[in-house]
Design a protein around this motif. Sequence first.
Motif: not given
Length: 134
Positions: A109-113
């Motif tokens: 999720e943090d990479s996707a953001q």
Amino acid sequence: MAAASASSFTSLKSRPAPGLATIAAVKSGAPLSFSFRRPVPAVSRLRISCAAKPETVEKVAKIVKKQLALPTETPVTGDSKFAALGADSLDTVEIVMGLEEEFDISVEEDSAQSIATVQDAADLIEELVQKKCG
């Protein structure tokens, strides 16, 4: 303007540089004082990144076009920002899901953001594929 006298210039000349010991201080046996300053880095953050293969960028662009239902004549390049193409946060999530399915990867999720452009997505995909294979 303030006038400067010759005496003010000579007093500036005779002062030692701050933090440096003078020869007279060394000869007299006086305690030495030094000041050390941490050098200021020219670049506050170093980032090493490898650009994704052109084929990966093209695949990502194709998926982005499909997910956003963009006309075929709409140019989508590595520099294309999702927001500029009309993507909202839900569209971005759907794009990431499409990329995960196409490349058989899992994006945190943090990479996707942190993905804002087609190039960002392609670079992340290449990194995740390398980790998976390596």
